[in-house]
Scaffold this motif. Structure first.
Motif, PDB file in Angstrom:
ATOM      1  N   UNK A 136       0.769  -1.369  -0.091  1.00  0.00           N
ATOM      2  CA  UNK A 136      -0.029   0.107   0.200  1.00  0.00           C
ATOM      3  C   UNK A 136       0.848   1.253  -0.057  1.00  0.00           C
ATOM      4  N   UNK A 137       0.279   2.095  -0.896  1.00  0.00           N
ATOM      5  CA  UNK A 137       1.165   3.665  -0.815  1.00  0.00           C
ATOM      6  C   UNK A 137       0.490   4.358   0.059  1.00  0.00           C
ATOM      7  N   UNK A 138       1.026   4.709   1.291  1.00  0.00           N
ATOM      8  CA  UNK A 138       0.432   5.275   2.495  1.00  0.00           C
ATOM      9  C   UNK A 138       0.270   6.761   2.361  1.00  0.00           C
ATOM     10  N   UNK A 139       1.030   7.462   1.806  1.00  0.00           N
ATOM     11  CA  UNK A 139       1.311   9.032   2.167  1.00  0.00           C
ATOM     12  C   UNK A 139       0.760   9.351   0.557  1.00  0.00           C
ATOM     13  N   UNK A 140      -0.292  10.209   0.724  1.00  0.00           N
ATOM     14  CA  UNK A 140      -0.997  10.632  -0.410  1.00  0.00           C
ATOM     15  C   UNK A 140      -1.163  12.088  -0.668  1.00  0.00           C
ATOM     16  N   UNK A 141      -0.906  12.762  -1.707  1.00  0.00           N
ATOM     17  CA  UNK A 141      -1.094  14.244  -1.603  1.00  0.00           C
ATOM     18  C   UNK A 141      -2.487  14.463  -1.776  1.00  0.00           C
ATOM     19  N   UNK A 142      -2.799  15.737  -1.903  1.00  0.00           N
ATOM     20  CA  UNK A 142      -4.051  16.300  -2.182  1.00  0.00           C
ATOM     21  C   UNK A 142      -4.390  16.006  -3.571  1.00  0.00           C
ATOM     22  N   UNK A 143      -3.534  15.977  -4.533  1.00  0.00           N
ATOM     23  CA  UNK A 143      -4.014  15.735  -5.822  1.00  0.00           C
ATOM     24  C   UNK A 143      -4.162  14.220  -6.061  1.00  0.00           C
ATOM     25  N   UNK A 178      -7.533  12.140  -7.593  1.00  0.00           N
ATOM     26  CA  UNK A 178      -7.633  11.054  -8.461  1.00  0.00           C
ATOM     27  C   UNK A 178      -8.271   9.956  -7.968  1.00  0.00           C
ATOM     28  N   UNK A 179      -7.784   9.677  -6.646  1.00  0.00           N
ATOM     29  CA  UNK A 179      -8.512   8.224  -6.237  1.00  0.00           C
ATOM     30  C   UNK A 179      -9.942   8.618  -6.002  1.00  0.00           C
ATOM     31  N   UNK A 180     -10.624   9.719  -5.410  1.00  0.00           N
ATOM     32  CA  UNK A 180     -12.015  10.162  -5.596  1.00  0.00           C
ATOM     33  C   UNK A 180     -12.510   9.986  -6.668  1.00  0.00           C
ATOM     34  N   UNK A 230     -13.028  20.573 -10.099  1.00  0.00           N
ATOM     35  CA  UNK A 230     -12.497  19.155  -9.871  1.00  0.00           C
ATOM     36  C   UNK A 230     -10.998  19.029 -10.013  1.00  0.00           C
ATOM     37  N   UNK A 231     -10.402  20.057 -10.683  1.00  0.00           N
ATOM     38  CA  UNK A 231      -9.027  20.025 -11.091  1.00  0.00           C
ATOM     39  C   UNK A 231      -8.066  20.847 -10.231  1.00  0.00           C
ATOM     40  N   UNK A 232      -8.681  21.617  -9.372  1.00  0.00           N
ATOM     41  CA  UNK A 232      -7.722  22.472  -8.683  1.00  0.00           C
ATOM     42  C   UNK A 232      -6.507  21.962  -8.115  1.00  0.00           C
ATOM     43  N   UNK A 233      -6.348  20.733  -7.476  1.00  0.00           N
ATOM     44  CA  UNK A 233      -5.362  20.307  -6.813  1.00  0.00           C
ATOM     45  C   UNK A 233      -4.401  19.592  -7.754  1.00  0.00           C
ATOM     46  N   UNK A 237      -1.500  18.805 -10.927  1.00  0.00           N
ATOM     47  CA  UNK A 237      -0.681  19.138 -11.758  1.00  0.00           C
ATOM     48  C   UNK A 237      -1.103  19.116 -13.196  1.00  0.00           C
ATOM     49  N   UNK A 238      -0.420  19.807 -14.147  1.00  0.00           N
ATOM     50  CA  UNK A 238      -0.773  19.286 -15.636  1.00  0.00           C
ATOM     51  C   UNK A 238      -1.019  18.209 -16.340  1.00  0.00           C
ATOM     52  N   UNK A 239      -0.187  17.274 -15.880  1.00  0.00           N
ATOM     53  CA  UNK A 239      -0.230  16.028 -16.480  1.00  0.00           C
ATOM     54  C   UNK A 239      -1.397  15.467 -16.131  1.00  0.00           C
ATOM     55  N   UNK A 240      -1.694  15.426 -14.689  1.00  0.00           N
ATOM     56  CA  UNK A 240      -2.865  14.640 -14.204  1.00  0.00           C
ATOM     57  C   UNK A 240      -4.141  15.328 -14.806  1.00  0.00           C
ATOM     58  N   UNK A 241      -4.053  16.744 -14.933  1.00  0.00           N
ATOM     59  CA  UNK A 241      -5.246  17.318 -15.221  1.00  0.00           C
ATOM     60  C   UNK A 241      -5.576  17.000 -16.624  1.00  0.00           C
ATOM     61  N   UNK A 242      -4.500  16.741 -17.464  1.00  0.00           N
ATOM     62  CA  UNK A 242      -4.643  16.278 -18.970  1.00  0.00           C
ATOM     63  C   UNK A 242      -5.335  14.963 -19.000  1.00  0.00           C
ATOM     64  N   UNK A 243      -4.744  14.140 -17.930  1.00  0.00           N
ATOM     65  CA  UNK A 243      -5.600  12.638 -18.118  1.00  0.00           C
ATOM     66  C   UNK A 243      -6.821  12.821 -17.479  1.00  0.00           C
ATOM     67  N   UNK A 244      -7.121  13.625 -16.526  1.00  0.00           N
ATOM     68  CA  UNK A 244      -8.628  13.745 -16.155  1.00  0.00           C
ATOM     69  C   UNK A 244      -9.560  14.265 -17.356  1.00  0.00           C
ATOM     70  N   UNK A 245      -9.117  15.260 -17.927  1.00  0.00           N
ATOM     71  CA  UNK A 245      -9.816  15.799 -19.115  1.00  0.00           C
ATOM     72  C   UNK A 245     -10.091  14.809 -20.197  1.00  0.00           C
ATOM     73  N   UNK A 246      -8.971  13.917 -20.407  1.00  0.00           N
ATOM     74  CA  UNK A 246      -9.005  13.426 -21.453  1.00  0.00           C
ATOM     75  C   UNK A 246     -10.085  11.987 -21.148  1.00  0.00           C
ATOM     76  N   UNK A 247     -10.274  11.610 -19.831  1.00  0.00           N
ATOM     77  CA  UNK A 247     -11.092  10.535 -19.430  1.00  0.00           C
ATOM     78  C   UNK A 247     -12.377  10.749 -19.046  1.00  0.00           C
TER      79      UNK A 247
END
Lengths: 663, 125, 76
Positions: free
Chosen positions: A560-567, A571-573, A595-598, A600-610
């Motif tokens: 398990x990856x225990x420490x998670x950033x707000x970003x 993504x998990x939510x 939904x995208x406030x936290x 970074x650009x790469x994750x944002x791009x992934x979310x927008x694509x999805x």
């Protein structure tokens, strides 16, 4: 469910009429609404909520009063009417839902929500639905219990994190909400309802068997058990009432104690400091007394240096006098001796005549000695005086005042500093405590503790009674089975009903946990699929799910990856939402507020694509800091069905403008 | 006892009395007699030459009560400049100086009896 | 289309039913489930309760009628 359009009138910042048309083309199912913070994005979300459920929520998910929902500008001009109309499609039907709130007759200026008259109307395929049926209809389409997972705002994330703490009250609430989405209540309520009907059927069976040969005693036992169960139920109900009452009282006390917690802490500190202050004051008094005592004799110490000097002088003087007296005495003796010799013609020792020359020598010696004698003064009186004074001065002995006073003064200084510090702190604490009756607070704390004890006892009583009830119900079930085995049972209606209900109850009850487990696995699988498309981290394997639907990121070594950033949380939510959506009974449009406030650009791009794949319709409410029109939307361009901008007219008014070129 | 014309009472001027009283009320001394004795000792330690006492006689002590073991008498007599005056009269003048000096010092802010004592030591070198 | 939780729920119920030795048929279970599905978010429970009761009554009537018919055939 697919939203078609929404018309708002005087809703929050939207004064007058405003219309939004949602994208209808499944290939172009994304709508983006741009607007700066505090301009009205969340109000769009709230408009949908209010129309469907009669409730708009603030950032803390507390309901917003109707008074605050009506646009301020319109209200200032006396126009207090607010409404939201939504048209949508679901399960092959078209719907028109209208919620309106107007001032009641004879009310000019409302002061509370009761001054408004709400109304709700719904048409399905053009036909008006009756008032009572509207809620039921909405529950078929988009029940309020699950709406939070589809009318999704960034605040949900904070709540979602509570899921990671299994036992938290909030986590429990989210878990129940997720189970609502997944349809678990259908089995839970089914089980409960069938149980109720089973009990009724069993009671009828027992009644009928009173008259059946060989079954009378079982029937009687059944009836007796039922009476006991009923009595226990009454007890349990009463206990539940007391439990609820106690909880309310405890909650009230908790609120008071929480608000006075600071004062209580301050009082405890104050008590400690007052005790210390008393101790210091007592020490100060003791030091002063000691000092005054020492000062009674300190004058002697003050004189010691000079007295010592004088003493030394006097001793020198005395010694000098003593020496003079001794010398004089010796001179007198020798003079007498010589005088005696000169008064005689013969030596008293040898008897011979003393020669003239010798006599002259003696005379000269005598003269010399007499001369010396006159030079030596022997003042006995002076010696006596000096000795007396030495004696007097020597009796003036110091009391060790110097050392004592130094020590005392050092301690006095320290105590004074301590005293000042304490007085300052005491003053501060007194101000904190002022206005709070700390004795009353202590009383309330004691009361709360007592109530908690009572609550504990009541819960134990409840548990005991429920267990007793369960035991008796078990016995009843046994009796019922016995009665069902009787030869007459085959033709007995009640026995048949008991059998059928029994089977249904068993499968519905058993189904609850089995369904939960399977759904959880399904949600985890779907959420993992989404997660792997959204994350940029290649070492992640997927998501693992716990009993409370909390998701943990798992790496390729299954750790398990225990420490998670707000970003990462975001993504998990989002993955959970998607997982739920795909697993759930109800799916509908997803409205995502910032939904995208936290990200970074790469994750944002992934979310927008999805995002376009997450639901039939996706509505993104964002500000330009989150989504850059040119860069971020370009890859999404082919999926965008509409773009709106929220424009500011004033601090209390905004308007929606559909971007030209958007469909 | 009236030896060598020694006065049987000893006191202060009105002004000095007021000051000594204030010192007592401010808890510098338990009794005014303690302050009086200390004032005499202070004057002697500093070798003060005290002028004649004027302005009434505010405080009156009986010398037997003030100086029961004749320590004051012995000290003043030992340390004063030779003068043809009863010892207790010298003592009264010294007390007058000493009270004024004490009062002045206590108005200065940082007052310390310990400092007065160590000062006396350093005065004798 | 992949099974949704709706389908999962009925799947689970039918699986559990298959393990029971009883005359209760899959049709009744589906019908009961459909009622609960339709009303699971409603606060008022009287309506689903009544519907389930009627379904079970109808099933029991059907079972009793079938047995009576069988008996009549057997006695002829």
């Amino acid at each position: 469910m697919k939203l078609l359009d929404m018309e708002m009138y005087n809703f929050m910042p939207y004064r007058g009429k405003h219309k939004v048309t949602f994208p209808a083309d499944p290939a172009r199912n994304v709508m983006v609404v741009f607007g700066p913070n505090m301009r009205g994005k969340t109000s769009l979300l709230n408009a949908i909520r209010w129309c469907f459920y009669g409730e708009a929520l603030d950032r803390q998910l507390n309901p917003i009063d109707l008074l605050k929902i009506v646009n301020i500008e319109a209200a200032t001009e006396g126009d207090w009417e607010v409404s939201v109309f939504i048209t949508f499609e679901s399960n092959g039907h078209s719907y028109d839902l209208r919620r309106v709130a107007k001032l009641r007759e004879l009310v000019d200026v409302p002061r509370r929500d009761d001054d408004f008259e709400p109304s709700l109307s719904m048409r399905r395929d053009g036909k008006v639905l009756l008032g009572d049926d509207i809620e039921h209809e909405i529950n078929q389409i988009m029940p309020s219990q699950i709406a939070r997972f589809f009318l999704f705002d960034a605040e949900l994330l904070g709540q979602y994190e509570a899921l990671l703490v299994d036992d938290s009250e909030q986590g429990q609430a989210i878990k129940e909400a997720i189970e609502q989405v997944l349809g678990v209540p259908a089995l839970i309520k089914g089980r409960d309802e069938i149980r109720t009907l089973l009990k009724k059927a069993q009671a009828v069976q027992a009644k009928e068997n009173k008259h059946v040969e060989g079954m009378a005693s079982q029937a009687e036992q059944y009836a007796r058990l039922q009476a006991e169960i009923d009595s226990l139920s009454v007890d349990v109900t009463a206990l539940k009432g007391k439990d609820a009452h106690l909880r309310t009282e405890i909650a009230g006390l908790d609120d008071i104690l929480a608000s006075t917690e600071a004062a209580q802490k301050a009082q405890a500190q104050l008590d400690g400091l007052l005790a210390e202050h008393k101790r210091v004051s007592e020490r100060v008094t003791a030091l002063k007394e000691e000092q005054l005592g020492v000062l009674q004799g300190a004058w002697k110490d003050l004189l010691q240096p000079r007295l010592q000097q004088r003493l030394n002088e006097l001793i020198k003087e005395r010694d000098g006098s003593q020496a003079s007296i001794q010398e004089r005495g010796s001179l007198v003796a020798r003079i007498d001796q010589l005088k005696k010799l000169l008064s005689q013609s013969r030596c008293s020792v040898c008897g011979q005549d003393i020669a003239k020359a010798r006599r002259e020598e003696f005379g000269a010696q005598l003269g010399k000695l007499e001369g010396e004698l006159t030079a030596v003064s022997a003042d006995m009186a002076k010696l006596g005086e000096a000795s007396a004074e030495i004696s007097r001065i020597s009796r003036i002995r110091g009391v060790g005042a110097s050392g004592a006073l130094k020590r005392i003064e050092t301690e006095q200084s320290r105590s004074a500093v301590e005293h000042t510090r304490l007085e300052g702190e005491i003053g501060t604490l007194r101000r904190q405590v002022a206005g709070h009756d700390t004795a009353e607070i202590a009383r309330q704390r004691t009361r709360r503790d007592q109530l908690m004890q009572n609550l504990g006892r009541i819960q134990e009583d409840m548990k005991r009674s429920e267990k007793e009830k369960d035991d008796k119900v078990g016995k009843q079930n046994q009796l019922s089975r016995l009665m069902s085995k009787a030869p007459t049972a085959r033709t007995q209606r009640s026995a048949r009903e008991v059998e059928v209900y029994g089977v249904l109850e068993k499968i519905f009850a058993g189904g609850v946990d089995t369904l939960r487990d399977r759904l959880r696995e399904a949600v985890a699988a779907k959420a993992t699929e989404a997660f792997l498309k959204l994350t940029t981290e290649k070492t992640y394997k997927g998501l693992a799910i716990n009993d409370s639907y909390g998701l943990t990121i798992v790496d390729r070594q299954e750790r398990p990856v225990s420490v998670r950033s707000a970003g990462a949380e975001q993504i998990v939510a989002l993955s959970l939402i998607d997982g739920l959506n795909r697993t759930a009974r109800k799916s509908g449009p997803i409205v995502m507020d910032t939904p995208l406030g936290r990200l970074d650009p790469k994750h944002r791009a992934n979310v927008l694509a999805y995002v376009p794949t997450m639901a039939e319709q996706v509505i993104l409410l964002a500000h330009e800091g989150e989504i850059n029109r040119e860069e971020d939307l370009e890859p999404l361009a082919s999926r965008i069905g509409a773009i709106y901008d929220i424009e500011r007219i004033s601090a209390t008014e905004s308007r929606l403008v559909r971007e030209k070129g958007g469909k | 006892m009236n030896v060598n014309n020694e006065p049987t009472t000893i006191g202060l001027s009105d002004g000095a009395h007021t000051k000594l009283q204030q010192l007592k009320e401010e808890h510098y001394f338990a009794e005014m007699a303690d302050g009086y004795r200390f004032a005499i000792a202070l004057a002697l330690a500093h070798g003060a030459s005290a002028p004649a006492v004027t302005g009434g006689r505010g405080t009156i002590f009986n010398v037997g009560t003030l100086d029961p073991d004749r320590g004051i008498y012995a000290a003043v007599s030992a340390l004063r400049e030779p003068v043809d005056e009863p010892v207790y009269r010298t003592a009264a003048r010294l007390a007058e100086w000493g009270v004024e000096e004490l009062y002045r010092r206590t108005r200065d802010g940082r007052f310390s009896f310990a400092d007065i004592l160590s000062e006396a030591e350093s005065l004798q070198g | 289309m992949p099974p949704t939780s709706d389908d999962k729920a009925i799947q689970v119920l039918l699986e559990l039913l298959s393990r029971e030795k009883s005359d209760v048929g899959a049709a009744l279970v589906r019908q009961c489930y459909d009622v609960e599905k339709a009303f699971q978010y409603d606060r008022d429970r009287d309506v689903p309760l009544d519907k389930i009761r009627r379904l079970v009554e109808a099933e029991v009537t059907r079972q009793l009628d079938a047995e009576n018919a069988k008996e009549r055939r057997d006695t002829r």
